[in-house]
Enzyme design. Structure first.
Site, PDB file in Angstrom:
ATOM      1  N   ARG A 181      84.717  81.085 -13.220  1.00  0.00           N
ATOM      2  CA  ARG A 181      84.988  82.343 -13.947  1.00  0.00           C
ATOM      3  C   ARG A 181      83.681  82.923 -14.461  1.00  0.00           C
ATOM      4  O   ARG A 181      83.505  84.130 -14.510  1.00  0.00           O
ATOM      5  CB  ARG A 181      85.969  82.096 -15.116  1.00  0.00           C
ATOM      6  CG  ARG A 181      86.051  83.286 -16.053  1.00  0.00           C
ATOM      7  CD  ARG A 181      87.272  83.344 -16.956  1.00  0.00           C
ATOM      8  NE  ARG A 181      87.710  82.072 -17.449  1.00  0.00           N
ATOM      9  CZ  ARG A 181      87.096  81.356 -18.430  1.00  0.00           C
ATOM     10  NH1 ARG A 181      86.027  81.834 -19.029  1.00  0.00           N
ATOM     11  NH2 ARG A 181      87.551  80.190 -18.796  1.00  0.00           N
ATOM     12  N   LYS A 192      89.011 101.251  -3.097  1.00  0.00           N
ATOM     13  CA  LYS A 192      88.967 102.511  -2.367  1.00  0.00           C
ATOM     14  C   LYS A 192      87.761 102.533  -1.410  1.00  0.00           C
ATOM     15  O   LYS A 192      87.701 101.710  -0.521  1.00  0.00           O
ATOM     16  CB  LYS A 192      88.971 103.664  -3.373  1.00  0.00           C
ATOM     17  CG  LYS A 192      89.988 103.485  -4.523  1.00  0.00           C
ATOM     18  CD  LYS A 192      91.434 103.477  -4.067  1.00  0.00           C
ATOM     19  CE  LYS A 192      92.423 103.064  -5.148  1.00  0.00           C
ATOM     20  NZ  LYS A 192      92.333 103.777  -6.430  1.00  0.00           N
ATOM     21  N   ASP A 219      84.054 107.279 -14.082  1.00  0.00           N
ATOM     22  CA  ASP A 219      84.763 106.631 -12.964  1.00  0.00           C
ATOM     23  C   ASP A 219      84.300 107.342 -11.699  1.00  0.00           C
ATOM     24  O   ASP A 219      84.604 108.518 -11.481  1.00  0.00           O
ATOM     25  CB  ASP A 219      86.278 106.772 -13.188  1.00  0.00           C
ATOM     26  CG  ASP A 219      87.107 106.124 -12.070  1.00  0.00           C
ATOM     27  OD1 ASP A 219      86.600 105.998 -10.940  1.00  0.00           O
ATOM     28  OD2 ASP A 219      88.279 105.775 -12.325  1.00  0.00           O
ATOM     29  N   TYR A 243      92.937 109.614 -13.407  1.00  0.00           N
ATOM     30  CA  TYR A 243      93.834 108.775 -12.617  1.00  0.00           C
ATOM     31  C   TYR A 243      95.030 108.371 -13.494  1.00  0.00           C
ATOM     32  O   TYR A 243      94.844 107.972 -14.658  1.00  0.00           O
ATOM     33  CB  TYR A 243      93.058 107.536 -12.161  1.00  0.00           C
ATOM     34  CG  TYR A 243      93.868 106.507 -11.421  1.00  0.00           C
ATOM     35  CD1 TYR A 243      94.334 106.765 -10.140  1.00  0.00           C
ATOM     36  CD2 TYR A 243      94.160 105.275 -12.005  1.00  0.00           C
ATOM     37  CE1 TYR A 243      95.078 105.814  -9.460  1.00  0.00           C
ATOM     38  CE2 TYR A 243      94.891 104.319 -11.329  1.00  0.00           C
ATOM     39  CZ  TYR A 243      95.352 104.597 -10.053  1.00  0.00           C
ATOM     40  OH  TYR A 243      96.083 103.668  -9.386  1.00  0.00           O
TER      41      TYR A 243
HETATM   42  C1  LIG Z   1      92.777 103.543  -7.747  1.00  0.00           C
HETATM   43  C2  LIG Z   1      92.000 104.086  -8.877  1.00  0.00           C
HETATM   44  C3  LIG Z   1      91.853 103.357 -10.057  1.00  0.00           C
HETATM   45  C4  LIG Z   1      92.537 102.008 -10.276  1.00  0.00           C
HETATM   46  O1  LIG Z   1      92.026 101.034  -9.429  1.00  0.00           O
HETATM   47  P1  LIG Z   1      92.875  99.752  -8.891  1.00  0.00           P
HETATM   48  O2  LIG Z   1      91.910  99.082  -7.991  1.00  0.00           O
HETATM   49  O3  LIG Z   1      94.079 100.315  -8.208  1.00  0.00           O
HETATM   50  O4  LIG Z   1      93.251  98.973 -10.081  1.00  0.00           O
HETATM   51  C5  LIG Z   1      91.058 103.901 -11.062  1.00  0.00           C
HETATM   52  N1  LIG Z   1      90.468 105.102 -10.918  1.00  0.00           N
HETATM   53  C6  LIG Z   1      90.607 105.844  -9.811  1.00  0.00           C
HETATM   54  C7  LIG Z   1      89.926 107.160  -9.707  1.00  0.00           C
HETATM   55  C8  LIG Z   1      91.379 105.366  -8.746  1.00  0.00           C
HETATM   56  O5  LIG Z   1      91.514 106.100  -7.645  1.00  0.00           O
END
Ligand SMILES: *Cc1c(COP(=O)(O)O)cnc(C)c1O
Length: 389
Positions: A54, A204, A179, A106
């Site tokens: 961890r 993504k 983000d 999001y």
């Molecule tokens: C998908 C997404 C998240 C969340 O991420 P996960 O990997 O699904 O937990 C946060 N911010 C944006 C812009 C996203 O597209």
């Protein structure tokens, strides 16, 4: 070992080599997958810096070093999902702190703030980040410790002026968190524009193949990195080594994938913006995008995400089932093209009035443009539009 400073090497070179030097033990060109939970110690307190996975894992360390380099921060921290990454960043806060966040975040981030973190005494003001006066007047001196935003936003593809927001945040002694999931570091480097922390859903574009769920945070400065390192280990939402290994595999092709995503998206956005069945096309690379000039200033690419307005729920529904190459699915950023209906899928947890104010209508459809041949994708969209009109 070469110095992978951005002054010395370009982005694509660093994506392949930074953090990913050949394994010192065997010379393996690919960073090994250390699928282990613990490490043998020679005597009590005598070890090679690795005690428990961890806290320390060489595969994860390589992935974190790679992303710290690409985002031009001082350190990276990997998490089990994008949401776990966001949750860890929010653990920098204390009860009583106030956060200014974007109204078009999001949906899952909004849900975490609104349904979980509020219960811990953290206050949120939801503002339009393009309205700098609104951001400034939301500041509560001494209480506002964080401004949290996305750019481009999901699904309306609105941009935040990161440099301007960083200066507003810093004047108020707050941190700016960005983000960067939609742009990826290929197309935007928020830390170089003044952000203090950048984070991603690595699920993504970074992962890029729709085969993993992961998250990553990069800090600009050491004192924030120290706190994040403590939170990562204390709360423990780390990814498994396999996810880190897959992310390392993926990051090497980020540049070539993003180039193709963008080339395809540009062509599709131009096509959609001319099509009579489409009422609006939202893509920062289109000269008609209201913030196209800002996009050219702060981004080094426009990405592969497009939203189109089809006018009604019926048309949106019919479109999502008429396309053949675009798979109807949540998520984005993979090599394969996806289509989604934000109102009923990704943005279900956003209150209706807020959704409508943002333009997230029942007729809105979001495209994650993949790296297939763009002619095939355009033919697929054209056929689907014929079928629904
Ligand atoms: C998908 C997404 C998240 C969340 O991420 P996960 O990997 O699904 O937990 C946060 N911010 C944006 C812009 C996203 O597209």
């Amino acid at each position: 070992m070469p110095n992978y400073d951005p002054q010395h090497f370009g982005f694509s070179t660093r994506a392949i080599h930074a953090g990913q030097e050949p394994d010192p033990l065997t010379g393996a060109v690919t960073v090994p997958l250390y699928q282990t939970s613990t490490y043998a110690q020679e005597g009590i307190g005598q070890h090679k810096g690795f005690e428990y996975a961890r806290t320390q894992n060489p595969t994860r360390f390589a992935w974190e070093a790679s992303m710290a380099n690409l985002e031009q921060g001082c350190a990276g921290f990997a998490f089990g999902s994008g949401m776990a990454a966001i949750d860890a960043v929010m653990r920098l806060l204390s009860s009583g702190d106030h956060v200014i966040c974007a109204e078009d975040m999001y949906g899952g981030t909004f849900r975490l703030f609104d349904k979980v973190l509020k219960r811990y005494g953290i206050e949120f003001s939801v503002v339009d980040m393009t309205n700098h006066d609104a951001v400034k007047s939301a500041i509560q001196p001494g209480k506002t410790t964080m401004i949290y935003t996305e750019s481009p936003t999901n699904p309306m593809m609105k941009l935040t002026d990161i440099t301007a927001l960083a200066s507003i945040a810093h004047d108020a002694h707050s941190l700016l968190i960005v983000d960067n999931t939609f742009a990826s570091p290929y197309a935007q480097k928020p830390i170089t524009l003044g952000a203090d922390i950048v984070l991603h859903s690595a699920t993504k574009y970074l992962g890029g193949h729709s085969d993993l769920v992961s998250g990553i945070v990069v800090a600009k400065e050491e004192h924030i990195a120290d706190q994040l390192r403590f939170i990562q280990n204390a709360a423990g939402a780390v990814p498994g080594p396999m996810e880190c290994w897959l992310c390392l595999r993926s990051i090497k092709t980020l540049s070539v994938r993003m180039k193709q995503h963008e080339e395809n998206a540009k062509a599709i956005a131009a096509f959609c913006s001319q099509h009579p069945a489409i009422q609006a096309t939202h893509y920062p690379g289109l000269p008609t995008h209201p913030q196209h000039v800002l996009a050219k200033q702060q981004m080094t690419g426009f990405g592969g995400m497009i939203s189109i307005e089809l006018g009604s729920l019926e048309k949106a529904k019919a479109f999502t089932t008429s396309v053949k190459l675009f798979t109807l699915a949540e998520s984005l950023g993979g090599v394969e093209s996806l289509v989604c209906h934000p109102v009923s899928m990704t943005h279900g947890s956003i209150p209706k009035e807020q959704r409508e104010r943002l333009g997230i209508t029942e007729g809105l459809v979001r495209l994650s443009v993949g790296i297939e041949d763009k002619e095939d994708l355009m033919t697929d969209i054209a056929n689907a539009l014929d079928a629904i009109s």
